[in-house]
Design an enzyme around this catalytic site. Sequence first.
Site, PDB file in Angstrom:
ATOM      1  N   HIS A 136       7.889   4.416  -3.686  1.00 27.64           N
ATOM      2  CA  HIS A 136       8.456   3.944  -5.039  1.00 27.64           C
ATOM      3  C   HIS A 136       9.510   4.763  -5.610  1.00 27.64           C
ATOM      4  CE1 HIS A 136       5.599   1.075  -3.845  1.00 27.64           C
ATOM      5  NE2 HIS A 136       5.891   0.075  -5.120  1.00 27.64           N
ATOM      6  N   ARG A 383       3.674  -3.795   5.294  1.00 25.69           N
ATOM      7  CA  ARG A 383       3.633  -4.715   4.111  1.00 25.69           C
ATOM      8  C   ARG A 383       4.872  -5.723   4.628  1.00 25.69           C
ATOM      9  NH1 ARG A 383       4.217  -5.200  -2.117  1.00 25.69           N
ATOM     10  NH2 ARG A 383       5.982  -3.752  -2.030  1.00 25.69           N
ATOM     11  N   GLU A 493      -0.830 -10.845  -6.591  1.00 27.74           N
ATOM     12  CA  GLU A 493       0.132 -10.406  -7.541  1.00 27.74           C
ATOM     13  C   GLU A 493       0.316 -10.779  -8.992  1.00 27.74           C
ATOM     14  OE1 GLU A 493       3.691  -8.286  -5.324  1.00 27.74           O
ATOM     15  OE2 GLU A 493       3.199  -9.647  -3.906  1.00 27.74           O
ATOM     16  N   ASP A 530       3.368  -6.778 -10.844  1.00 26.53           N
ATOM     17  CA  ASP A 530       3.884  -7.912 -11.084  1.00 26.53           C
ATOM     18  C   ASP A 530       3.209  -8.666 -11.886  1.00 26.53           C
ATOM     19  OD1 ASP A 530       6.592  -8.359  -9.581  1.00 26.53           O
ATOM     20  OD2 ASP A 530       5.043  -7.339  -7.806  1.00 26.53           O
ATOM     21  N   ARG A 568      -1.722   0.506  -7.904  1.00 21.89           N
ATOM     22  CA  ARG A 568      -1.453   0.986  -9.364  1.00 21.89           C
ATOM     23  C   ARG A 568      -0.090   1.769  -9.457  1.00 21.89           C
ATOM     24  NH1 ARG A 568      -5.432   0.720 -13.038  1.00 21.89           N
ATOM     25  NH2 ARG A 568      -7.617   0.304 -12.369  1.00 21.89           N
ATOM     26  N   ARG A 700      12.603  -5.930  -9.978  1.00 28.35           N
ATOM     27  CA  ARG A 700      11.214  -5.182  -9.309  1.00 28.35           C
ATOM     28  C   ARG A 700      10.634  -4.762 -10.916  1.00 28.35           C
ATOM     29  NH1 ARG A 700      10.262  -4.594  -4.186  1.00 28.35           N
ATOM     30  NH2 ARG A 700      11.980  -5.012  -2.876  1.00 28.35           N
TER      31      ARG A 700
END
Length: 872
Positions: A136, A383, A493, A530, A568, A700
Site C-alpha cells: 500500500h 486479491r 469491507e 473502507d 489494518r 481509496r
Amino acid sequence: MKQDLVTQLKDTIKYLGATLGETIETELGSEWLHRIEQIRHDGRASANGDEASTQKLAETLASLDNKSLLTIGRAFAQFLNLANIAEQEFNTAATSADTLSLQLTNLLDNSGKEVSEDDIKKAIENLNVDLVLTAHPTEVTRRTNIHKHRELASQLLTLHSTEMSESERARSKTRVADLIAQAWHTEEIRSIRPTPVDEARWGYSVIENSLWEAIPEFMRELDEFLQTRFSQRLPLTAKPVQFSSWMGGDRDGNPFVTASVTQEVLHRARRRAAKLFLEDLHRLYTELSMNKCNDELREKIGDKKEPYRAILKPLIQKLELTREGKVDSKHWIQSTDELLAPLNTCYESLCECNMRVIADGALLDTLRRAHAFGAQLLKLDIRQDSQRHADVFSEITQYLDMGDYNEWSEEEKQAFLLKELSSKRPLVPKNWSPSDDVQEVLDTCEVIANNDKAGFGIYIISMAREPSDVLAVQLLLQEAGVNWPMPVAPLFETLDDLNHSPQAMKALLGIEWYRHYINGRQYVMIGYSDSAKDAGSLAAGWAQYESQEALVNLASENNIQLTLFHGRGGTIGRGGLPAKAAIHSQPPGSLEGGFRVTEQGETIRYKFGMPQLAKRSLSLYASAVVEAVTSPPPAPKAEWRNIITQMANKGRDNYRQTVRHDKDFVPYFRVATPEQELGKLPLGSRPAKRKPQGGIESLRAIPWIFAWAQTRLVLPSWLGVMRAIDSINTTENNPLVQEMIEQWPFFASRISMLDMVFKKADPKISAAYDKRLVPNELSHFGEALRKELTDSIDSLLSITGHEHMMEDDPHGRTSMNIRATYLQPLHYLQIELLDRIRKAEASEFSDNDVETLERAMMVAITGIAVGMRNTG
C-alpha cells in the site's frame, strides 16, 4: 523510559542535524546554512505557539524563489528522516531488556491472572502468526535511501553500545557523515511510479536485510524459554510466525497487476529464496566437515569421507540453478521439502552422533528459516474484486444463451455455480472470445494452477457480500485446473457488509458441497479502511467487533476453525493500533484459529526495518497472542453493548452528516488539502481511485487518510466520535463509561488511539492552510471542523482525567515534540507551494517553474509523511 536514554535521543538528533548542516554548508555555503537554521528556530518557536515567529516563518518562505523553496523542503525532509533514524535506534536500545522470555515469564508469574504452565505451553504450541506484507502506497522513502538509513542506524548502534577507541569512533563518525551526504545528494523522490514487481522486490529486501536474521533469533529465544521453564524443546517443525505477501498478487483496482506480473513475482521470489539459502548452505558446507554420521546418512551418500558435505552438494547445485534462473524452472528447487530433507538428515545424524552442539548452530538456524520462508520465500495472496468474477460468468452465460448472470438472484447464482462445481464437463467454451478483463481473470487462475500450491496463501474477494461471491471463485479455480483446495476468503469491507457478514457466512456454511470442500478451515478478512471511510472510526470499530464475535460463534457451532484476517492500516482511520492493543481488543475466542494481519507501507520499515526491531516486533506479536489466548479479554457486558451501540450509531450519523450530506464538504476537501496534488506523487503502483472519474466515494482509503494528515486535521480518525461519546456519557452513564475504559480493552484502545491522534492534530496549522487556500464562502466549514476538534480534545482530556495528550505515553509525546520543530516549516512551505501551484495553473508560468514547484511539493508531502509517520 529512562531519562538518560531520552537525553541520548535528543543529543543524537542534534548530532545528526549538525552533520547534515555541514553537508549543506559544503555544497551551498554558510549563507544557506544560516537561512535554514533561522527557519528551524522560527519553526520551533512557532510550534510552541509564538505568533510572531509564525508570521516571520510564513514571510520568509513567501520571499524565496521556487528553487529555494525546493532546497528548504529537502533540508527539513532530511532532518525528519534523521530524527526517525535516531528514534529507531533509540527504540532498539530502550527495549533491549523487553525480551520475549521476560514477557512470557511475566505472564506466568503475574499473580493477578490465573494462567497455568499447561495453558502457556498449549498456546505456544498452537501459535500461528501470519504477517502479510503489502505494498500500500504509504512508504514514501525510496529503497536506495532506506538502505542508507538502515546503515546509518547501524552506525548509531555501534557508537552508543560498544567500547571504542578514539580512532574507531572517528571512523564511525566519518561513516555517518558519508551516509548523510549520500542521502543529501540522492534524489529523494521517485521519478516514476514503482511497478508491482518493484514493490515485490522491496518486500524481498525486507526479508533479506532484516527478517532473515530476526527469525532464527526470535525462535532461539522462544526455544530457550521453553527449555528453561518447561524443560522441553521447540519442535523443529514449529512455525509460530510466517510471512505472506500481496505484492504482485493484489489486483483489486490495480490494472498493473496482471497474470504475467504475478507469474514473474512468483519466479523472482523463488530465485531470491535460493540466493538466501545458498548463503546459508555455503556456510554449512564449510562448517560441516566432520566424517562421523549415522546409518541413514551413510546409506544415502555411500562411502564418502565428508558425508554432510556430500549430501548438501546436490542441494547447493540445484539452488545455484534456481538463483541464476537461466534454465527452465522445472529444474529449480520445486518445494520446501527439497530443502528440508537433506537438512533434517544432517541434523538427525549430528544429534545421534553426539554432536548436538553443532546441530544446534548454523544448521538449526537454516532449518528454522526453511520452515518460516520455504523455497518460495513468501506465500503470495491473490486479491480481486467480486464483480470481476461475476463478469466472467455474465459473459459465459450470455454466450451460451442462458441469460445474464449479473441479473440473476442470489438463489439462481448459487444453483448455477453448485451445478457446475459438481459437473465433470468444462464450462468455459473452446471457441469463445472473452473481453480483456474477463481473460485476465481466467489467466490469473491459470497461473495459480501452473504453480506449486506452497507458493500461495489465500484468495481474497474484495467487496464480498453473498455466498455466490465465494462459490464463483471456487468454480473459476476448478475450471483452470487448480487441483488443491485453495482457501478463499471473503473480504467484508463496508458497514453494511460487516453487519451482513454473519448471515452471509451462515448461508455459505450451510451448503454441503462447500463444507466438504473447506475441510473444517475457513478464512474471513475484515476490512478496516473502507468501513471507517464509510461510517467513521467508532461505528466501523464496533461493527468489526460485532461481526467477528458473530463469526467466531458461527464457526464454533459448525465445528470450523476460523482464521480472521485483519486488513489494518497504520492509522486509527484505517484500523491501526499498536500490536498488543490490537490483539487484546479482539473478541474472546477470535484468536483460536491464528492471527493474520496486514503489515502496510511505512509500518513495515518501522517494525521490521532492522533485525533488532524485527525481533522485537515478532516478540510483541507472539507474547500478545499467547496472552490473549490464555487470558482473553472479557466479553462486553450487556450494559456496555447498549452504551457502545448508542455511541456507534451517533458517531456514524455525525460522520455521515458531514462527509456525505453536507454540500460544502467535497469542495472544502478539494481546496483545503493537497488531495489533488497527491495524485502526482509516485508512491505506489495503484491508482489513487478505484474509478478514475469517481468522486470521494471512489477515492481509496489511503489517499483519503493521507490528505487529511498533511494538513494536521487528521479528520477521518476522530470526526464525530467524541460528540457521540459525550452525548451518551451523561451523569447517569458516566460510571459505566469509566468502567468500560478500565475493564474493556476494546473501548480503552479507542480512547488511547484518539489520545495519540489528537496529539498529532494541530488546529492552528489547519487554520493556516484554510487562510491561504480556502475561499471565503467555504471558510466557515473549516472553522466548524476545528471547533469540533478542539472541543473533542477537551472532552477526551476530561474523560481520561489527563492534563496533556499522550500523558500515558511519554516516549510518544517526546517523539512528537521533537518532530514538531521540523514539521512546522514544512507545513508552511507546503501552504506556500499549494498557493503558487494553483495560481500557476491559471496563469503563464514556464515549464521549468511548474516542474520545480511540483517537485518541491512532492518533497514537502514526503517530508510531512515522514514526520507524521503512520500516515496510511
